[in-house]
Write an enzyme that holds these catalytic residues in place. Structure first.
Site, PDB file in Angstrom:
ATOM      1  CB  CYS A 169      -1.092  -0.008   1.442  1.00  0.00           C
ATOM      2  SG  CYS A 169      -1.602   1.633   1.486  1.00  0.00           S
TER       3      CYS A 169
ATOM      4  CB  CYS B 212       1.324   1.012   4.366  1.00  0.00           C
ATOM      5  SG  CYS B 212      -0.534   0.663   4.728  1.00  0.00           S
TER       6      CYS B 212
END
Length: 470
Positions: free
Chosen positions: A390, A393
């Site tokens: 991600c 993230c």
């Protein structure tokens, strides 16, 4: 809708295509509809319209009965016909992967020039009203005629509409606007309301307002030019080449492989694009000054905060893997675990892990279940639910590691739990996972975790929240 064939000179003049006497056309080299003043056409001074008026002799993108003849002056059709056929044969047999490799280190200006040279009037720039205005500036600098189209979804910001008008006047062009089908929009809104995308995802609305109008536009072209960059969305755009066969849409001839997609700024970083725009004094969307980076429809776009990735300003209520509206759906690849992610080859386990500070505890499924069962903890915990692929993230990795180092020995444990793949349903059901990353605080004297509600993921903001709830 009228289309201006633009001469990218300092005057941004328009060529009136209906004013070419056949005796003045001299084709010196194979080209498709690229009427370049320097080496392709001898034009009398009477043929140039310097008044800024736009030509209306070329049909717009949204015409169902497209023909090759729609793009050339009727008086010159017989002269240019053989040229068009010859050029298309070259394009069909050319290995686009080899072309992409040869242009991998080329500048955006070189790539743009190559695209316009190859496809002439059968190619157009897709303009969204954001920093992709750089594409129009590059096209202008080539000195070649170029076309620009845009998708008017009916939900754009007022600032975007004003930019469209400014760009048209600045370059002396007419943008070819594509609109969604009114009946489809009416049915969607009447059945689900104006903001259904907040409830069941943005894909249906984008399909009606953006994807289908784009499909109609591209059916009248053989190639299109986009402003995609690899650094825009590491989860879906990290592998885009500078030129490719469009994996989703069809072009004028129909069928797979009938449309070529050019990405001239694929290898350019966002900061370099902005340096170029400032240097060239190009008009830009005023929303950028308010913190907007990636700009789309008004309900689905917002400013981003320091430390956030630019795509976090789009569809923020959904997972990072869904951050494509469908226009570039071919970027999204399915790996063997069912995670849509262009960054991953094979399973998601092949992605390098993140949050690697020695002060970050890595929790297993059993570990976080045990943590949830404790009612009287000796220490408070802050846990990030994450997926290593991600981009959002990845963007907060530095601040979270710094937080862990800062809190070492303070009585607060900092931990991570990988919540994608097989753990995702559990995390959604038991840990309030909505999208990645999700941050939870487990106070000392409570079994119920508290979800961090903000997207400010810098060290100071996280520390402040901890102090309030720990």
């Amino acid at each position: 809708m009228a289309l201006a064939i633009n001469v990218s000179s300092s005057s941004s003049s328009a060529i009136s295509t209906s004013s070419f006497p056949s005796s003045e056309l001299k084709v010196s080299a194979p080209r498709i509809g690229s009427l370049r003043l320097s080496d392709r056409v001898n034009v009398s001074t009477a043929s140039l319209s310097l008044s800024g008026k736009r030509s209306s002799s070329v049909k717009p993108l949204n015409v169902q009965s497209f023909t090759k003849e729609s793009f050339v002056p009727s008086q010159a059709a017989s002269v240019v016909a053989s040229e068009v056929t010859e050029k298309l044969d070259v394009v069909e047999v050319e290995d686009l992967e080899e072309l992409a490799k040869s242009l991998e280190t080329a500048s955006p200006l070189e790539i743009m020039d190559k695209a316009l040279e190859k496809f002439g009037n059968d190619i157009a720039i897709a303009f969204s009203g954001a920093e992709d205005v750089a594409l129009i500036e590059y096209a202008h600098l080539t000195g070649r005629p170029f076309r620009v189209f845009s998708l008017d979804t009916g939900r754009l910001n007022p600032e975007t509409y004003r930019l469209f008008d400014t760009v048209e006047k600045h370059y002396g062009i007419r943008i070819e606007y594509m609109f969604p089908d009114a009946v489809e929009v009416q049915a969607l809104v009447r059945n689900k309301g104006l903001f259904s995308f907040y409830e069941d995802g943005h894909q249906e609305c984008c399909r009606i307002r953006k994807v289908r109008p784009l499909r109609r536009a591209l059916k009248g072209l053989r190639a299109w030019i986009t402003g995609q960059r690899k650094d825009q969305s590491p989860g879906t755009r990290s592998e885009i080449p500078v030129v490719q066969v469009d994996p989703v849409f069809e072009g004028l001839d129909g069928g797979a492989g009938s449309l070529v997609k050019w990405n001239p700024v694929a290898n350019v970083e966002g900061n370099d694009v902005w340096n170029f725009l400032r240097t060239m004094d190009v008009p830009v969307n005023t929303l950028h000054a308010a913190g907007y980076v990636s700009i789309g429809c008004e309900p689905c776009t917002r400013a981003v905060l320091p430390g956030q990735h630019e795509r976090e300003g789009r569809w923020w209520w959904e997972d990072a893997k869904a951050k494509e509206c469908g226009l570039h759906k071919g970027n999204i690849k399915e790996n063997s675990n069912g995670n849509a992610n262009a960054n991953v080859n094979g399973t998601s386990s092949t992605v390098a892990d993140i949050f690697k500070s020695e002060n970050v505890v890595s929790l297993s499924r059993q570990g976080i279940e045990n943590l949830m069962k404790l009612e009287n903890r000796k220490e408070a915990w802050i846990v990030v639910l994450y997926a290593p692929w991600c981009p959002f993230c990845q963007a907060m990795e530095g601040s979270f590691d710094e937080l862990a180092d800062k809190l070492g020995g303070s009585g607060v444990k900092v931990a991570k739990f990988r919540a994608d793949g097989d753990q995702k349903e559990f995390a959604k059901r038991e840990l309030q996972l909505g999208s990645f990353p999700t941050i939870l605080v487990f106070p000392k004297n409570s079994s119920r975790p508290i979800k961090y509600p903000s997207e400010k993921r810098d060290v100071d903001s996280l520390t402040s929240f901890l102090n309030l709830v720990r």
